[in-house]
Design a protein around this motif. Structure first.
Motif, PDB file in Angstrom:
ATOM      1  N   GLU A 218     -16.361  13.619   2.127  1.00 55.33           N
ATOM      2  CA  GLU A 218     -16.975  14.938   1.977  1.00 55.33           C
ATOM      3  C   GLU A 218     -16.694  15.845   3.167  1.00 55.33           C
ATOM      4  OE1 GLU A 218     -19.872  12.298   4.120  1.00 55.33           O
ATOM      5  OE2 GLU A 218     -18.565  12.088   2.359  1.00 55.33           O
ATOM      6  N   ASN A 219     -16.249  15.287   4.287  1.00 56.49           N
ATOM      7  CA  ASN A 219     -15.946  16.099   5.471  1.00 56.49           C
ATOM      8  C   ASN A 219     -14.579  16.767   5.409  1.00 56.49           C
ATOM      9  OD1 ASN A 219     -18.372  15.590   6.911  1.00 56.49           O
ATOM     10  ND2 ASN A 219     -17.598  13.590   7.538  1.00 56.49           N
ATOM     11  N   LEU A 220     -13.795  16.437   4.389  1.00 56.56           N
ATOM     12  CA  LEU A 220     -12.451  17.019   4.260  1.00 56.56           C
ATOM     13  C   LEU A 220     -12.550  18.284   3.417  1.00 56.56           C
ATOM     14  CD1 LEU A 220      -9.559  16.335   5.153  1.00 56.56           C
ATOM     15  CD2 LEU A 220      -9.225  15.252   2.928  1.00 56.56           C
ATOM     16  N   PRO A 221     -12.366  19.459   4.018  1.00 62.68           N
ATOM     17  CA  PRO A 221     -12.551  20.709   3.266  1.00 62.68           C
ATOM     18  C   PRO A 221     -11.401  20.970   2.295  1.00 62.68           C
ATOM     19  CG  PRO A 221     -11.795  21.177   5.493  1.00 62.68           C
ATOM     20  CD  PRO A 221     -12.035  19.696   5.429  1.00 62.68           C
TER      21      PRO A 221
ATOM     22  N   ALA B  30       0.049  11.027   2.933  1.00 56.28           N
ATOM     23  CA  ALA B  30       0.840  11.674   1.887  1.00 56.28           C
ATOM     24  C   ALA B  30       0.107  11.655   0.554  1.00 56.28           C
ATOM     25  CB  ALA B  30       2.194  10.978   1.750  1.00 56.28           C
ATOM     26  N   VAL B  31      -0.819  10.705   0.405  1.00 52.54           N
ATOM     27  CA  VAL B  31      -1.607  10.581  -0.828  1.00 52.54           C
ATOM     28  C   VAL B  31      -2.999  11.176  -0.656  1.00 52.54           C
ATOM     29  CG1 VAL B  31      -2.693   8.915  -2.409  1.00 52.54           C
ATOM     30  CG2 VAL B  31      -0.359   8.528  -1.592  1.00 52.54           C
ATOM     31  N   ALA B  32      -3.634  10.922   0.491  1.00 50.32           N
ATOM     32  CA  ALA B  32      -5.042  11.277   0.682  1.00 50.32           C
ATOM     33  C   ALA B  32      -5.268  12.774   0.864  1.00 50.32           C
ATOM     34  CB  ALA B  32      -5.604  10.524   1.884  1.00 50.32           C
ATOM     35  N   ALA B  33      -4.295  13.485   1.411  1.00 49.30           N
ATOM     36  CA  ALA B  33      -4.408  14.934   1.590  1.00 49.30           C
ATOM     37  C   ALA B  33      -3.641  15.634   0.471  1.00 49.30           C
ATOM     38  CB  ALA B  33      -3.864  15.354   2.957  1.00 49.30           C
TER      39      ALA B  33
ATOM     40  N   HIS C 261      -4.151  28.605  17.592  1.00 51.76           N
ATOM     41  CA  HIS C 261      -3.352  29.694  17.035  1.00 51.76           C
ATOM     42  C   HIS C 261      -3.581  29.926  15.538  1.00 51.76           C
ATOM     43  CE1 HIS C 261      -0.994  29.142  20.772  1.00 51.76           C
ATOM     44  NE2 HIS C 261      -0.666  30.405  20.594  1.00 51.76           N
ATOM     45  N   LEU C 262      -4.050  28.930  14.821  1.00 49.30           N
ATOM     46  CA  LEU C 262      -4.130  29.057  13.362  1.00 49.30           C
ATOM     47  C   LEU C 262      -5.515  29.427  12.852  1.00 49.30           C
ATOM     48  CD1 LEU C 262      -1.865  26.069  12.224  1.00 49.30           C
ATOM     49  CD2 LEU C 262      -1.240  28.438  12.761  1.00 49.30           C
ATOM     50  N   ASP C 263      -6.541  29.292  13.690  1.00 45.96           N
ATOM     51  CA  ASP C 263      -7.899  29.679  13.307  1.00 45.96           C
ATOM     52  C   ASP C 263      -8.366  28.958  12.032  1.00 45.96           C
ATOM     53  OD1 ASP C 263     -10.270  31.131  13.787  1.00 45.96           O
ATOM     54  OD2 ASP C 263      -9.707  32.637  12.300  1.00 45.96           O
ATOM     55  N   ILE C 264      -8.196  27.657  12.008  1.00 46.63           N
ATOM     56  CA  ILE C 264      -8.653  26.824  10.897  1.00 46.63           C
ATOM     57  C   ILE C 264      -9.460  25.659  11.464  1.00 46.63           C
ATOM     58  CG2 ILE C 264      -6.808  27.407   9.262  1.00 46.63           C
ATOM     59  CD1 ILE C 264      -5.325  24.899  10.160  1.00 46.63           C
ATOM     60  N   PRO C 265     -10.348  25.076  10.662  1.00 48.11           N
ATOM     61  CA  PRO C 265     -11.114  23.931  11.169  1.00 48.11           C
ATOM     62  C   PRO C 265     -10.222  22.720  11.397  1.00 48.11           C
ATOM     63  CG  PRO C 265     -11.538  24.262   8.830  1.00 48.11           C
ATOM     64  CD  PRO C 265     -10.738  25.442   9.293  1.00 48.11           C
ATOM     65  N   CYS C 266     -10.622  21.893  12.337  1.00 44.31           N
ATOM     66  CA  CYS C 266      -9.897  20.654  12.625  1.00 44.31           C
ATOM     67  C   CYS C 266     -10.782  19.477  12.222  1.00 44.31           C
ATOM     68  CB  CYS C 266      -9.552  20.562  14.107  1.00 44.31           C
ATOM     69  SG  CYS C 266      -8.783  18.987  14.579  1.00 44.31           S
ATOM     70  N   VAL C 267     -10.222  18.564  11.444  1.00 41.61           N
ATOM     71  CA  VAL C 267     -10.954  17.402  10.960  1.00 41.61           C
ATOM     72  C   VAL C 267     -10.479  16.168  11.721  1.00 41.61           C
ATOM     73  CG1 VAL C 267     -11.567  16.012   8.950  1.00 41.61           C
ATOM     74  CG2 VAL C 267     -11.106  18.460   8.681  1.00 41.61           C
ATOM     75  N   PRO C 268     -11.299  15.620  12.632  1.00 40.80           N
ATOM     76  CA  PRO C 268     -10.900  14.398  13.345  1.00 40.80           C
ATOM     77  C   PRO C 268     -10.985  13.188  12.407  1.00 40.80           C
ATOM     78  CG  PRO C 268     -12.700  15.582  14.466  1.00 40.80           C
ATOM     79  CD  PRO C 268     -12.603  16.121  13.082  1.00 40.80           C
ATOM     80  N   VAL C 269     -10.086  12.249  12.600  1.00 43.19           N
ATOM     81  CA  VAL C 269     -10.058  11.050  11.751  1.00 43.19           C
ATOM     82  C   VAL C 269      -9.869   9.811  12.622  1.00 43.19           C
ATOM     83  CG1 VAL C 269      -8.915   9.832   9.865  1.00 43.19           C
ATOM     84  CG2 VAL C 269      -9.124  12.327   9.793  1.00 43.19           C
ATOM     85  N   ALA C 270     -10.736   8.835  12.421  1.00 43.55           N
ATOM     86  CA  ALA C 270     -10.621   7.530  13.089  1.00 43.55           C
ATOM     87  C   ALA C 270     -10.171   6.496  12.063  1.00 43.55           C
ATOM     88  CB  ALA C 270     -11.968   7.130  13.690  1.00 43.55           C
ATOM     89  N   LEU C 271      -9.504   5.436  12.536  1.00 40.04           N
ATOM     90  CA  LEU C 271      -9.084   4.371  11.624  1.00 40.04           C
ATOM     91  C   LEU C 271      -8.801   3.099  12.413  1.00 40.04           C
ATOM     92  CD1 LEU C 271      -5.876   4.515  12.352  1.00 40.04           C
ATOM     93  CD2 LEU C 271      -5.766   6.169  10.500  1.00 40.04           C
ATOM     94  N   ASN C 272      -8.568   2.011  11.682  1.00 38.69           N
ATOM     95  CA  ASN C 272      -8.263   0.727  12.333  1.00 38.69           C
ATOM     96  C   ASN C 272      -7.053   0.046  11.702  1.00 38.69           C
ATOM     97  OD1 ASN C 272      -9.309  -0.147   9.895  1.00 38.69           O
ATOM     98  ND2 ASN C 272     -11.156  -1.047  10.752  1.00 38.69           N
ATOM     99  N   SER C 273      -6.099   0.841  11.227  1.00 41.57           N
ATOM    100  CA  SER C 273      -4.951   0.310  10.490  1.00 41.57           C
ATOM    101  C   SER C 273      -4.105  -0.664  11.302  1.00 41.57           C
ATOM    102  CB  SER C 273      -4.063   1.458  10.002  1.00 41.57           C
ATOM    103  OG  SER C 273      -3.638   2.260  11.099  1.00 41.57           O
TER     104      SER C 273
END
Length: 244
Positions: free
Chosen positions: A64-67, A87-90, A172-184
Motif C-alpha cells: 500500500e506504500n507504493l503510489p 520488472a514485474v512488481a513496478a 530535481h524531479l519533485d516526486i516522492p521517494c519510496v524506500p525499499v528493504a529486502l533480504n534477497s
C-alpha cells in the motif's frame, strides 16, 4: 540437493532466456510498450522457475506504500533477483542500470528499447546530468523510476555505501521517494550459483515526500532502508538456522 536444484535453475535460466530473447526480436521494431511487456514476461518466467525449481519464493510487505503514477523507488540491492523482481512488481518501470549492461547483445538492445535508464558511473557530473534528463523523460511518461542507491549489489550485512544518484533524482524531479528493504542476498547469492530455498521478503516502506534538502533526504533514506533491511536479514537468518 540445493546444489543440484541451483544448477538445474541455471540451465533453465539460460535456456529460457535464449528462447525468449531470440523469439522476441520483432518487438524491437514495435513501440516501446511491447518491449516492456516482453521484459515483464521474461521476468515472470524467471521468478516462476526460481520458485518451482529452487524453492525461492517472495513476499511483499507494505504494498500500500507504493503510489500510483511516477515515483522514485529506492531499493536495497543484494542480488540479481532484485532487478528481475522490479520488472514485474513496478508498473512499466524505468530501471537505472550500469551503462556497460547496455553493451550486451540482445539484453542491452531490449533494455534501451524499453526505456531503461543507463548511467556511466565513471563520468562524474555528466553522468548525473544524464541521469536526471532520462529521469525527467520517464516521469513525463508517467512511469516509476527504480534505482539501487548503492549502485551495485551489496552482501547482507555489508556497510552501506550510498551514491548521489538517488538524491539527484529526488531533488530535481519533485516526486516522492519510496524506500525499499529486502533480504534477497540470503537466498540468491550475489556472485555464486547457489539458490537457497526460502521466501525473500521485500518491504516497501512509507514514501519520503518531495521537498527535503539533499543531505536530509539521504539521511532519511538510509535511516529507513538500513534498519529495516537488517531486521529482515535477522528474521531470515533465524529461519535458515532453524532449518539447518
Amino acid at each position: 540437493m540445493t546444489a543440484l536444484r541451483s544448477l538445474a535453475y541455471q540451465l533453465y535460466l539460460y535456456t529460457a532466456s535464449a528462447i525468449i530473447t531470440l523469439g522476441a526480436l520483432p518487438l524491437l521494431v514495435l513501440p516501446r510498450r511491447f518491449t516492456g511487456a516482453g521484459i515483464r514476461f521474461w521476468s515472470r518466467v524467471q521468478l516462476w522457475g526460481a520458485a518451482h525449481i529452487t524453492g525461492v519464493r517472495y513476499e511483499i510487505r507494505g504494498q500500500e506504500n507504493l503510489p500510483d503514477g511516477p515515483c522514485l523507488i529506492a531499493s536495497k540491492h543484494q542480488s540479481m533477483w532484485d532487478t528481475i523482481f522490479w520488472a514485474v512488481a513496478a508498473k512499466d518501470p524505468a530501471i537505472v542500470l550500469k551503462q556497460e549492461l547496455t553493451y550486451i547483445p540482445l539484453y542491452g538492445w531490449y533494455a534501451l528499447k524499453a526505456g531503461m535508464i543507463s548511467i556511466n558511473r565513471g563520468s562524474g557530473p555528466s553522468a548525473i546530468r544524464k541521469l536526471v534528463r532520462q529521469g525527467r523523460r520517464a516521469v513525463a511518461e508517467g512511469r516509476p523510476i527504480v534505482i539501487f542507491p548503492e549502485g551495485s549489489r551489496m552482501a547482507p550485512g555489508a556497510p552501506p555505501a550510498y551514491k548521489p544518484g538517488a538524491a539527484a533524482l529526488y531533488t530535481h524531479l519533485d516526486i516522492p521517494c519510496v524506500p525499499v528493504a529486502l533480504n534477497s542476498g540470503l537466498y540468491w547469492a550475489r556472485r555464486a550459483m547457489k539458490r537457497q530455498p526460502g521466501t525473500i521478503v521485500v518491504q516497501i516502506l512509507p514514501p519520503i515526500e518531495p521537498g527535503l534538502k539533499r543531505r536530509d533526504f539521504m539521511a532519511k533514506l538510509e535511516g529507513a532502508i538500513e534498519p529495516a533491511t537488517q531486521k529482515l536479514v535477522e528474521e531470515a537468518q533465524q529461519t535458515l538456522s532453524y532449518r539447518d
